[in-house]
Each structure stands twice: as C-alpha cells, then as structure tokens.
Scaffold this active site. Structure first.
Site, PDB file in Angstrom:
ATOM      1  N   ASP A   1      -2.178  13.002   6.145  1.00  0.00           N
ATOM      2  CA  ASP A   1      -0.722  12.876   6.142  1.00  0.00           C
ATOM      3  C   ASP A   1      -0.162  12.893   7.560  1.00  0.00           C
ATOM      4  O   ASP A   1       0.761  12.138   7.884  1.00  0.00           O
ATOM      5  CB  ASP A   1      -0.095  13.997   5.315  1.00  0.00           C
ATOM      6  CG  ASP A   1      -0.348  13.846   3.824  1.00  0.00           C
ATOM      7  OD1 ASP A   1      -0.934  12.824   3.408  1.00  0.00           O
ATOM      8  OD2 ASP A   1       0.047  14.756   3.070  1.00  0.00           O
TER       9      ASP A   1
ATOM     10  N   TYR B   1       0.783  -1.244   0.000  1.00  0.00           N
ATOM     11  CA  TYR B   1       0.000   0.000   0.000  1.00  0.00           C
ATOM     12  C   TYR B   1       0.810   1.287   0.000  1.00  0.00           C
ATOM     13  O   TYR B   1       0.261   2.344  -0.286  1.00  0.00           O
ATOM     14  CB  TYR B   1      -0.983   0.009   1.176  1.00  0.00           C
ATOM     15  CG  TYR B   1      -2.165  -0.867   0.887  1.00  0.00           C
ATOM     16  CD1 TYR B   1      -3.254  -0.383   0.178  1.00  0.00           C
ATOM     17  CD2 TYR B   1      -2.169  -2.206   1.255  1.00  0.00           C
ATOM     18  CE1 TYR B   1      -4.322  -1.195  -0.143  1.00  0.00           C
ATOM     19  CE2 TYR B   1      -3.241  -3.032   0.941  1.00  0.00           C
ATOM     20  CZ  TYR B   1      -4.310  -2.516   0.244  1.00  0.00           C
ATOM     21  OH  TYR B   1      -5.363  -3.321  -0.082  1.00  0.00           O
TER      22      TYR B   1
ATOM     23  N   GLY C   1       2.968   3.999  -1.531  1.00  0.00           N
ATOM     24  CA  GLY C   1       3.244   4.405  -2.906  1.00  0.00           C
ATOM     25  C   GLY C   1       1.943   4.595  -3.650  1.00  0.00           C
ATOM     26  O   GLY C   1       0.880   4.749  -3.055  1.00  0.00           O
TER      27      GLY C   1
ATOM     28  N   GLY D   1      -1.368   3.813  -5.511  1.00  0.00           N
ATOM     29  CA  GLY D   1      -2.339   2.722  -5.518  1.00  0.00           C
ATOM     30  C   GLY D   1      -2.182   1.817  -4.315  1.00  0.00           C
ATOM     31  O   GLY D   1      -1.658   2.200  -3.291  1.00  0.00           O
TER      32      GLY D   1
ATOM     33  N   HIS E   1      -3.928   5.370   5.302  1.00  0.00           N
ATOM     34  CA  HIS E   1      -3.691   6.640   4.608  1.00  0.00           C
ATOM     35  C   HIS E   1      -4.445   6.676   3.280  1.00  0.00           C
ATOM     36  O   HIS E   1      -5.093   7.679   2.954  1.00  0.00           O
ATOM     37  CB  HIS E   1      -2.184   6.812   4.397  1.00  0.00           C
ATOM     38  CG  HIS E   1      -1.782   8.118   3.813  1.00  0.00           C
ATOM     39  ND1 HIS E   1      -1.236   8.224   2.560  1.00  0.00           N
ATOM     40  CD2 HIS E   1      -1.822   9.377   4.320  1.00  0.00           C
ATOM     41  CE1 HIS E   1      -0.964   9.498   2.318  1.00  0.00           C
ATOM     42  NE2 HIS E   1      -1.307  10.219   3.366  1.00  0.00           N
ATOM     43  N   ASP E   2      -4.384   5.583   2.522  1.00  0.00           N
ATOM     44  CA  ASP E   2      -5.137   5.504   1.261  1.00  0.00           C
ATOM     45  C   ASP E   2      -6.638   5.650   1.512  1.00  0.00           C
ATOM     46  O   ASP E   2      -7.339   6.346   0.771  1.00  0.00           O
ATOM     47  CB  ASP E   2      -4.870   4.181   0.543  1.00  0.00           C
ATOM     48  CG  ASP E   2      -3.487   4.099  -0.082  1.00  0.00           C
ATOM     49  OD1 ASP E   2      -2.734   5.089  -0.021  1.00  0.00           O
ATOM     50  OD2 ASP E   2      -3.158   3.023  -0.624  1.00  0.00           O
TER      51      ASP E   2
END
Length: 138
Positions: A105, A43, A45, A47, A63-64
């Site tokens: 973030d 996860y 990076g 995508g 985070h995604d």
C-alpha cells in the site's frame, strides 16, 4: 454523479485496511483516496485485467502484483500499523504478512503521488469491457 454517490455509500462501510490505504493515498496525493482510484482504469479497484491505461493505472497493476506475493493473511482485510513521519509513510508491524501488505500500500500511494500528472478523468469508472487486451504478467 449518481455512480459516484453509490461508490461513496459503499465505501462508508469499509473498515480496516482499505481505510488505511485510502489515508495513505490522501496524504500522498491530496485527493480523497479511495473515491479517486476505486474504479480507475483496468486495475484500480477489485480485480483487474487487460493493459494498464496509463502510469496511474500501472500503479494499481503493480499493487495487485504485490498483493499476489503476500502470504499468511488476506491483503484486502488485514489491518496493519503505520505512521507518517516527515511526510513519509512508515510501516510498523512486526508481523511479516501485515508488514508486507502495508509495504504494498505504501509503494502504491507513493506511485499515485508521483504520477498525478497522468491521472485522466476519462479513466474514472472505466468500463470493464474496455479492458479486454491480454493481461501483462507480474
């Protein structure tokens, strides 16, 4: 080593938010933020799919998911305001979208710092083909 060099060259042109996120990671982990996490696990990076490989990769999964809740701006391109106060990251934007990106973030950087003991170099530059398990839901 060559792959790390390529990643470093690609990141040299990164502006705005990604450098801000990298700065937060650096402050919370003492590492060179983006290079340490850009292609980590399934996860970290661009995508993400499959099952998070450890607690560090789970920070990226969360985070995604957080980015998925942001409306009104592009989380990967938006530049926000923040500061460091007594070791804490403080998001300072009045714009709700930019503040939300900053909060995503901030939480991820704190998560990386709290889970440094799970960071395993075997997950650096992890193969996309090792991330074929069914993805979790946010």
């Amino acid at each position: 080593m060559r792959t790390l060099w390529i990643v470093a060259v690609c990141l040299m042109g990164v502006e705005g938010h990604l450098t801000q996120f990298g700065d937060m990671i650096n402050k919370k982990t003492g590492t060179f933020g983006l290079l340490s996490y850009v292609y980590y696990g399934c996860y970290c990076g661009l995508g993400g799919k499959g099952k998070p490989q450890d607690a560090t990769d789970r920070c990226c999964f969360v985070h995604d998911c957080c980015y998925g809740t942001v409306n009104g701006c592009d989380p990967k391109l938006s530049t926000y305001s923040y500061s460091f106060q007594n070791g804490d990251i403080v998001c300072g934007d009045d714009d709700p979208c930019l503040r939300a990106v900053c909060e995503c973030d901030r939480v991820a950087a704190i998560c990386f710092g709290e889970n440094m003991n799970t960071y395993d170099k075997k997950y650096m530059l992890y193969s996309f083909f090792d991330c074929m398990e069914e993805s979790e839901k946010c």
